[in-house]
Design a protein around this motif. Structure first.
Motif, PDB file in Angstrom:
ATOM      1  N   GLY A   1     -42.712 -62.678 -18.989  1.00 39.96           N
ATOM      2  CA  GLY A   1     -43.473 -63.743 -19.616  1.00 39.96           C
ATOM      3  C   GLY A   1     -43.860 -63.469 -21.056  1.00 39.96           C
ATOM      4  N   MET A   2     -44.368 -62.277 -21.341  1.00 36.21           N
ATOM      5  CA  MET A   2     -44.752 -61.972 -22.713  1.00 36.21           C
ATOM      6  C   MET A   2     -43.525 -61.901 -23.615  1.00 36.21           C
ATOM      7  N   THR A   3     -42.469 -61.228 -23.145  1.00 32.92           N
ATOM      8  CA  THR A   3     -41.231 -61.142 -23.921  1.00 32.92           C
ATOM      9  C   THR A   3     -40.739 -62.528 -24.314  1.00 32.92           C
ATOM     10  N   SER A   4     -40.815 -63.462 -23.366  1.00 37.19           N
ATOM     11  CA  SER A   4     -40.256 -64.801 -23.553  1.00 37.19           C
ATOM     12  C   SER A   4     -41.205 -65.780 -24.221  1.00 37.19           C
ATOM     13  N   SER A   5     -42.422 -65.356 -24.510  1.00 42.50           N
ATOM     14  CA  SER A   5     -43.474 -66.319 -24.842  1.00 42.50           C
ATOM     15  C   SER A   5     -43.191 -67.151 -26.088  1.00 42.50           C
ATOM     16  N   LEU A   6     -42.550 -66.589 -27.106  1.00 41.37           N
ATOM     17  CA  LEU A   6     -42.299 -67.388 -28.312  1.00 41.37           C
ATOM     18  C   LEU A   6     -41.272 -68.492 -28.059  1.00 41.37           C
ATOM     19  N   PRO A   7     -40.067 -68.202 -27.552  1.00 42.04           N
ATOM     20  CA  PRO A   7     -39.146 -69.315 -27.290  1.00 42.04           C
ATOM     21  C   PRO A   7     -39.600 -70.213 -26.146  1.00 42.04           C
ATOM     22  N   PHE A   8     -40.258 -69.655 -25.139  1.00 46.61           N
ATOM     23  CA  PHE A   8     -40.733 -70.465 -24.024  1.00 46.61           C
ATOM     24  C   PHE A   8     -41.814 -71.430 -24.507  1.00 46.61           C
ATOM     25  N   GLY A   9     -42.764 -70.928 -25.297  1.00 47.03           N
ATOM     26  CA  GLY A   9     -43.805 -71.788 -25.849  1.00 47.03           C
ATOM     27  C   GLY A   9     -43.232 -72.858 -26.754  1.00 47.03           C
ATOM     28  N   GLU A  10     -42.228 -72.498 -27.538  1.00 47.34           N
ATOM     29  CA  GLU A  10     -41.584 -73.479 -28.413  1.00 47.34           C
ATOM     30  C   GLU A  10     -40.923 -74.580 -27.590  1.00 47.34           C
ATOM     31  N   HIS A  11     -40.281 -74.188 -26.481  1.00 45.18           N
ATOM     32  CA  HIS A  11     -39.620 -75.170 -25.620  1.00 45.18           C
ATOM     33  C   HIS A  11     -40.635 -76.150 -25.036  1.00 45.18           C
ATOM     34  N   ILE A  12     -41.770 -75.639 -24.564  1.00 39.80           N
ATOM     35  CA  ILE A  12     -42.806 -76.514 -24.013  1.00 39.80           C
ATOM     36  C   ILE A  12     -43.365 -77.422 -25.106  1.00 39.80           C
TER      37      ILE A  12
END
Length: 402
Positions: free
Chosen positions: A381-392
């Motif tokens: 989750g932390m590793t992915s947080s920048l692209p994941f947050g951008e997607h949301i």
């Protein structure tokens, strides 16, 4: 009564990343509501701080895409914001022939996902990377890194404030209700009316989603992961990170070694059922939440698996008997002794379970016309947080423009 265009519930790394990208790309009035007075009090701050480069995730999956992109972007972010980040690399060790074959699968996934690696096929080659590690083969991924997770969260918080986001700390969202114009949020410090919602409440995301009829076929089951710290004079036992070969049937990696960005070496975590969603000590108990878990149909079905029952018993032993934790630690580093390990912190993983007893292993977010509910921001989750947050954020912006 406070009003905003968008409310993001949860001030962890995912919620703040959504706020950052939404504020940067739109003129929406965005608010983040965090129930704690201090950020990074739960999953976002109680983790190992590892950036996972993406070799352990199926090619083409959301996990693989978010992890590989997230690792690169996180390193850039840490460099730009003076956040401690050390690219130690990780050594994934195989102890037998079955695990060595699984290393071949990891290597194939690394190739497909564009992740750098080196295959090591002897004990001597392993010892060149980690003098105290023991195994018959290993995969070394040099791009794995360790960051200060708490500093990362606070850097995001500073950035979103500068972008005009209102960050409310000490505001616990207790009730979520649909209204003709969007949502009403009853909090510990007053009411909010908003047009759009992002539910990134982590350990409590399912509870809020269920209040508006979303994701009722899932429930969060909390698993506590406990860490020990290697005493400083024995920190040479691990120079980078030493991981076991993952079992594809289990969502938990097992006890491993991590050199953090501050140079400390931690060992863990185990994965034991927590007796509450914030029960960080093995003596903590929230009777209502434990009852909720034990009576959940999906959890009972999960326990019907003989393998899961065995794993649960082993993990419980590691929690209450240090000797069992030490035994698990010695599988990778035989020279470690009980006196080398001091009890450290614990985190709780919000493991989403479905009604049919399946562990949800991929990121899961449920969309509505005016909301996104992040039900499973599963590791990494932390590793992915920048692209994941951008997607949301892009999803919310598209809904607003529709």
């Amino acid at each position: 009564m406070m009003r905003h265009d968008v409310a993001i519930v949860g001030g962890g790394c995912v919620g703040l990343s959504v706020a950052k990208h939404l504020a940067a790309a739109t003129d929406l009035d965005v608010a983040v509501l965090e129930k704690e007075h201090h950020l990074a009090s739960h999953q976002s701050g109680r983790n190992s701080g590892v950036l996972h480069p993406g070799f352990n995730y199926p090619p083409g999956s959301k996990k693989a895409r978010f992890a590989t992109e997230g690792t690169a972007r996180m390193k850039e972010y840490c460099d730009a914001h003076d956040i401690p980040c050390e690219e130690w690399g990780v050594l994934v060790v195989a102890k037998n022939d079955d695990e060595a074959r699984r290393l071949d699968e990891l290597a194939d996934q690394a190739d497909a996902n564009g992740v750098a690696y080196e295959r090591l096929d002897s004990q001597a080659a392993i010892r060149e990377h980690e003098p105290y590690a023991e195994g018959q083969a290993a995969l070394y991924a040099p791009e794995a890194a360790s960051v200060d997770a708490e500093q990362y969260v606070y850097a995001l918080a500073k950035e979103v404030r500068e972008l005009g986001v209102t960050l409310y700390t000490g505001y616990e969202v207790q009730q979520l209700t649909r209204t003709p114009a969007g949502y009403r949020l009853e909090t510990s410090n007053g009411q909010f009316d908003v047009s759009m919602l992002v539910n990134a409440a982590g350990l409590h995301a399912d509870t809020l989603a269920h209040q508006v009829g979303v994701g009722e076929e899932y429930q969060v089951v909390p698993f506590r992961g406990e860490y020990y710290e290697v005493r400083p004079e024995r920190a040479e036992l691990c120079e980078t990170m030493i991981y076991p070969t993952p079992d594809p049937e289990l969502p938990f990696l097992g006890v491993h070694y991590t050199r953090r960005a501050d140079g400390k070496v931690i060992v863990g975590p185990n994965a034991v059922l927590a007796f509450g969603r914030e029960a960080y000590e093995n003596t903590d108990l929230n009777p209502a939440e434990l009852f909720e878990t034990l009576t959940y149909e999906g959890f009972r079905k999960l326990l019907t698996s003989r393998k899961m029952l065995g794993v649960a018993w082993d993990e419980l032993n590691k929690s209450y008997r240090k000797s069992k934790f030490v035994e698990a630690s010695q599988r990778l580093v035989p020279d470690v002794r009980g006196e080398d390990l001091n009890k450290s912190y614990a985190g709780i993983r919000a493991q989403l379970v479905s009604d049919d007893g399946e562990l949800v292993k991929d990121p899961l977010f449920v969309e509505r016309d005016d909301a996104v509910h992040v039900l499973n921001a599963v590791s990494p989750g932390m590793t992915s947080s920048l692209p994941f947050g951008e997607h949301i954020a892009e999803t919310i912006a598209d809904k607003h423009d529709a």
